[in-house]
Design an enzyme around this catalytic site. Structure first.
Site, mmCIF file in Angstrom:
data_model
loop_
_atom_site.group_PDB
_atom_site.id
_atom_site.type_symbol
_atom_site.label_atom_id
_atom_site.label_comp_id
_atom_site.label_asym_id
_atom_site.label_seq_id
_atom_site.Cartn_x
_atom_site.Cartn_y
_atom_site.Cartn_z
ATOM 1 N N SER A 125 9.950 -32.203 -10.208
ATOM 2 C CA SER A 125 9.194 -30.962 -10.055
ATOM 3 C C SER A 125 7.804 -31.229 -9.481
ATOM 4 O O SER A 125 7.165 -32.243 -9.802
ATOM 5 C CB SER A 125 9.048 -30.271 -11.407
ATOM 6 O OG SER A 125 8.103 -29.219 -11.357
ATOM 7 N N GLU A 140 5.298 -29.806 -10.439
ATOM 8 C CA GLU A 140 4.363 -29.741 -11.568
ATOM 9 C C GLU A 140 3.853 -31.121 -11.957
ATOM 10 O O GLU A 140 2.810 -31.242 -12.609
ATOM 11 C CB GLU A 140 5.035 -29.081 -12.771
ATOM 12 C CG GLU A 140 5.276 -27.598 -12.635
ATOM 13 C CD GLU A 140 4.011 -26.767 -12.834
ATOM 14 O OE1 GLU A 140 3.117 -27.218 -13.574
ATOM 15 O OE2 GLU A 140 3.923 -25.678 -12.242
ATOM 16 N N TYR A 198 5.748 -30.071 -20.006
ATOM 17 C CA TYR A 198 6.867 -30.029 -19.067
ATOM 18 C C TYR A 198 6.662 -31.061 -17.958
ATOM 19 O O TYR A 198 7.575 -31.834 -17.620
ATOM 20 C CB TYR A 198 6.993 -28.625 -18.462
ATOM 21 C CG TYR A 198 7.943 -28.559 -17.290
ATOM 22 C CD1 TYR A 198 9.317 -28.527 -17.493
ATOM 23 C CD2 TYR A 198 7.464 -28.532 -15.981
ATOM 24 C CE1 TYR A 198 10.198 -28.469 -16.414
ATOM 25 C CE2 TYR A 198 8.332 -28.478 -14.904
ATOM 26 C CZ TYR A 198 9.694 -28.442 -15.118
ATOM 27 O OH TYR A 198 10.550 -28.390 -14.053
#
Length: 327
Positions: A126, A128, A150
Site C-alpha cells: 500500500s 500508506e 495499518y
C-alpha cells in the site's frame, strides 16, 4: 493445461475484478473466504462470476490450514489480497490489524517455501507505507515512513515478501498500489460513503453529509485497471515490486465537489466533522507511474475524476434497476 489461481480476499473490490480478469484469460479461479468472519458474495454476483469461481473457507492465520489448501488446490499463482484494510480502524484495533496483515502473508510464504516453491505469489502492499514523504511524488527509492498501524503492518509484510524472495529464491512480489476505486467499494471507504451520501442527498433521504479532513490529497485510479497490473507482475522474467499509480494527486474536497456537481447537489449540504479526523494523516502523496509503464507496459486509463464518473454511472444504473448494495 488450464492455469489455476488462488485469491485471498476474493469478495473485496480487487479480488472480484481480479477474478473476472483471470476467468477471461482462461484460468480456473479458487477464492478463499476467511473462516473467521462473514463474507458477502454480492460483489461476485454483481459481476456475474459467482457460479464460475470455487470458494473455500480457510482460517488464514492457521498455518496448517494454509498448507492444506495449498496442497489441495495446487495453484500456479497465489494472490494474497486479504487484509484488515481500513486505516481508520487500524487506529482503533492496532494489534488485530498487525496480526491479520502480517501473519497471513507469512503463512503463504512459508507454505510455498516448504511445499510448492514454484508457485508465484502476489502480495498487496500500500502507498500508506510512505507516510508524510518529503517529496509528495513517491519513487521506488523513497523510504517508508508509516504513520498508522495499518501502514506499519503493510511495511512489515512488504519486507517479509522481499526477504523470502531474496533468501529462498521464491517468485514473490508486492504491488504498491495507490488509491484505486470502483463500484464495489465496501462500507467504511471514502468513495462508497461519498456515492451513498450523494445519492441520498439527491433523493432527499438525508439533509447533509459529514466528512473529516477533505484537504488531504491522494493519487486515485480505477480498480479494474489496477488488477491487470497485479497479473502482469507475476508474468515478468524476474520478480520485482512495482508502484501502481496515476502520477497525480487530487484533494478529497475536489472529488466531493465533482460528484456533488454531477448529482446537482449543493456543497452547502457538506459538513466537516472534526471528530472524523484521523489521529495522524498523510497530507499529500502520489506515485511515479513511469516505472510500471517501462517494466510492465502498464498505464492507468482513468484519472480520479474519470474513475468517479464511471462509479457514479454504475451506481445510478443500479439505483434505477431497483437493486440495493449490501451494507
Amino acid at each position: 493445461m488450464m492455469r489455476r489461481a488462488l485469491i485471498t480476499g476474493i469478495t473485496g473490490q480487487d479480488g472480484c475484478y481480479l477474478a473476472r480478469l483471470l476467468l477471461d484469460r482462461g484460468y480456473e479461479v479458487v477464492g478463499i473466504l476467511d473462516d473467521s468472519r462473514y463474507s458477502s458474495l454480492w460483489n461476485l454476483s454483481y459481476l456475474g462470476i459467482l457460479p464460475m469461481v470455487r470458494l473455500l473457507r480457510v482460517k488464514l492465520l492457521d498455518y496448517i490450514e494454509v498448507q492444506r489448501v495449498l496442497l489441495e488446490v495446487r495453484p500456479s499463482e497465489v494472490y494474497s489480497l486479504a487484509a484488515q484494510s481500513s486505516v481508520s480502524k487500524s487506529f482503533q484495533e492496532p494489534a488485530v490489524t498487525i496480526k491479520a496483515n502480517l501473519e497471513a502473508v507469512m503463512n503463504w510464504l512459508e507454505a510455498i517455501r516448504m511445499l510448492s516453491p514454484d508457485v508465484r505469489l502476489y502480495h498487496a502492499s500500500s502507498s500508506e507505507m510512505y507516510g508524510n514523504v518529503t517529496n509528495a511524488c513517491v519513487e521506488p527509492t523513497t523510504l517508508f515512513n508509516p504513520i498508522s498501524p495499518y501502514a506499519v503492518s503493510k511495511v512489515a509484510a512488504h519486507q517479509l515478501v522481499r526477504s523470502y524472495r531474496t533468501a529462498y529464491n521464491i517468485f514473490a512480489v508486492s504491488g504498491i498500489l495507490f488509491n484505486h476505486e470502483s463500484m464495489l467499494r465496501k462500507k467504511g471507504f471514502f468513495t462508497r460513503k461519498l456515492m451513498d451520501g450523494a445519492l441520498d442527498l439527491s433523493t432527499g433521504s438525508v439533509s447533509s453529509l459529514s466528512f473529516g479532513n477533505l484537504d488531504v490529497r491522494r493519487d486515485f485510479g480505477y480498480a479494474p485497471d489496477y488488477v491487470e497490473a497485479m497479473w502482469l507482475m507475476l508474468h515478468q522474467g524476474q520478480p520485482e515490486d512495482q508502484l501502481i499509480c496515476t502520477g497525480k494527486s487530487v484533494s478529497l474536497r475536489d472529488i466531493v465537489n465533482h460528484v456533488f456537481m454531477r448529482m446537482n447537489v449543493s456543497t452547502d449540504r457538506l459538513h466537516i466533522d472534526a471528530s472524523l479526523y484521523r489521529p495522524a494523516e498523510i497530507e499529500d502523496i502520489y506515485g511515479a507511474p513511469s516505472y510500471a509503464t517501462e517494466k510492465l507496459s502498464w498505464t492507468s486509463h482513468y484519472d480520479a475524476f474519470g474513475a468517479m464518473d464511471l462509479i457514479l454511472e454504475e451506481r445510478l444504473k443500479l439505483l434505477h434497476s431497483g437493486q440495493v448494495m449490501p451494507a
